[in-house]
Scaffold this active site. Structure first.
Site, short mmCIF file in Angstrom:
data_model
loop_
_atom_site.label_atom_id
_atom_site.label_comp_id
_atom_site.label_asym_id
_atom_site.label_seq_id
_atom_site.Cartn_x
_atom_site.Cartn_y
_atom_site.Cartn_z
N ASP A 52 0.84 -1.20 0.00
CA ASP A 52 0.00 0.00 0.00
C ASP A 52 0.87 1.24 0.00
O ASP A 52 1.70 1.44 0.89
CB ASP A 52 -0.91 0.02 1.24
CG ASP A 52 -1.80 1.26 1.28
OD1 ASP A 52 -2.91 1.21 0.71
OD2 ASP A 52 -1.38 2.28 1.87
N TYR A 57 3.32 10.06 -0.48
CA TYR A 57 4.40 9.52 0.34
C TYR A 57 5.74 9.79 -0.33
O TYR A 57 6.12 9.14 -1.30
CB TYR A 57 4.23 8.01 0.55
CG TYR A 57 2.93 7.61 1.22
CD1 TYR A 57 2.17 8.53 1.94
CD2 TYR A 57 2.46 6.31 1.13
CE1 TYR A 57 0.99 8.15 2.55
CE2 TYR A 57 1.28 5.92 1.75
CZ TYR A 57 0.54 6.85 2.45
OH TYR A 57 -0.64 6.47 3.05
N TYR A 220 -4.78 1.53 8.97
CA TYR A 220 -3.44 2.11 9.05
C TYR A 220 -3.15 2.57 10.48
O TYR A 220 -4.06 2.73 11.29
CB TYR A 220 -3.25 3.24 8.05
CG TYR A 220 -4.03 4.52 8.27
CD1 TYR A 220 -3.63 5.47 9.21
CD2 TYR A 220 -5.15 4.82 7.49
CE1 TYR A 220 -4.33 6.65 9.39
CE2 TYR A 220 -5.86 6.00 7.66
CZ TYR A 220 -5.44 6.91 8.61
OH TYR A 220 -6.14 8.09 8.79
N LYS A 231 9.33 0.88 22.35
CA LYS A 231 10.73 1.35 22.37
C LYS A 231 10.84 2.86 22.57
O LYS A 231 11.83 3.34 23.13
CB LYS A 231 11.46 0.93 21.10
CG LYS A 231 10.94 1.52 19.81
CD LYS A 231 11.72 0.96 18.62
CE LYS A 231 11.23 1.52 17.30
NZ LYS A 231 11.99 0.96 16.15
N ARG A 244 6.35 12.50 14.74
CA ARG A 244 5.87 11.78 15.91
C ARG A 244 6.24 12.47 17.23
O ARG A 244 5.65 12.16 18.28
CB ARG A 244 6.40 10.35 15.90
CG ARG A 244 5.77 9.51 14.78
CD ARG A 244 6.42 8.15 14.68
NE ARG A 244 7.80 8.23 14.23
CZ ARG A 244 8.59 7.16 14.07
NH1 ARG A 244 8.13 5.96 14.34
NH2 ARG A 244 9.83 7.31 13.65
N GLY A 294 4.30 -0.80 8.47
CA GLY A 294 5.47 -0.23 7.80
C GLY A 294 6.75 -0.89 8.27
O GLY A 294 6.80 -1.51 9.33
#
Length: 327
Positions: A52, A57, A220, A231, A244, A294
């Site tokens: 996908d 992107y 998604y 982590k 993020r 991903g």
């Protein structure tokens, strides 16, 4: 790997599907192209037949890398999913709905939602060139465009199906009323939406609708962009240009950490990682057809594929859900 039929189409997709947002580079702090291509190849070699991507992107880079990575594989055994409707190069000539300013190489790039019939036809030709193929298995509108009637957008998708340039039509980030409106013009195979252990909003309306109307749900961000790996709650550091840094602040990170520590023994008992446990849980939720995952390198890709080997009992699923209710 499991393979699931998508909605009321003939498409069969791998339940774990390769999500190619991060390999585009923009908004994710960048990535090495050789590692990205290796991650795609490793996915395919371990049963992930569905990829996908989207023009947005990496502003075309993700599609280009997918096109390079699948060379040498039997195209008929790979399902390419792409999108349209986010325009960044000014070709919309001032039309459409402003979405946000993306950043690339320190420059702000205005991105618009634009899904006119003409733009649908234009974008698919560009995607076909970047992907080095003559058809796309599932083409999805990336985000709703309030300036274009849904019927007009869907007419473009129907024409592409008739031309053989796409096998099926889908939507992304559509509400239930928007899906219902779209279905008046074309057979909608799926709706791609955000869903995770921490974001279960679709369970109220979309999941019941999907079950009633045989609509596939493509998920998604099941890992909440890496947060549910655990982590980044320990010692993980993000680059300054990684989106993020702000995204994670919407969650109560201490409660998330407690939750992950609670379910960690289940993963350990199955010789699995937290990521694999989370992906498997997601794949077992009602109406979920496909879970996007991903990967930045081959090792991550292989680990994602092996998530489907994790066997969860009804009791373990209930334990996880009970722990989730406390977040």
């Amino acid at each position: 790997m499991e393979y699931r039929k998508l909605g009321n189409t003939s498409l069969e997709l791998s339940t774990i599907t390769y999500g190619a947002f991060a390999i585009g580079g923009n908004m994710w702090g960048g990535n090495e192209q050789k590692d990205s291509i290796a991650s795609v190849k490793a996915s395919i070699d371990h049963g992930v037949t569905t990829l996908d991507t989207a023009p947005f992107y990496g502003f075309g880079l993700s599609e280009q890398m997918i096109g390079e990575a699948i060379k040498g594989y039997d195209r008929s055994k790979i399902q390419l999913l792409s999108k349209f409707g986010l325009v960044w190069d000014g070709s919309n000539q001032g039309k459409g709905e402003f979405f946000f300013d993306a950043e690339e190489a320190g420059k702000k790039i205005p991105v618009y939602k634009y899904a006119s019939r003409a733009n649908v036809m234009k974008e698919v030709e560009e995607s076909l060139q970047r992907l080095q193929t003559d058809y796309i298995d599932l083409l999805q509108i990336h985000w709703p465009d309030s300036t274009t009637p849904i019927a007009e957008t869907m007419e473009g998708l129907e024409l592409l199906i008739q031309q053989g340039k796409i096998r099926a039509a889908g939507v992304s980030n559509y509400s239930v009323p928007q899906v219902a409106e779209a279905q008046k013009s074309v057979n909608i195979a799926s709706n791609q939406v955000g869903y995770s252990m921490l974001n279960r909003g679709i369970e109220k309306e979309l999941v019941p609708y999907a079950r009633e109307h045989n609509l596939g749900i493509i998920v998604y961000s099941p890992m909440e962009r890496g947060l549910l790996t655990g982590k980044y709650l320990e010692s993980g550091q993000l680059k300054d240009n990684d989106h993020r840094n702000g995204y994670f602040q919407q969650f109560d990170l201490e409660k998330v950490k407690v939750f992950l520590d609670t379910i960690r023994p289940i993963a350990a008992a199955k010789n699995a990682t937290l990521s694999q446990l989370v992906l498997r849980w997601t794949s077992l939720q009602p109406a979920i057809a496909v879970v996007l995952a991903g990967a930045r390198n081959a090792d991550q890709a292989i680990a994602n594929a092996k998530a489907m080997e994790v066997d969860l009992t009804a009791e373990e699923l209930q334990f996880i859900n009970t722990a989730l209710a406390k977040i």
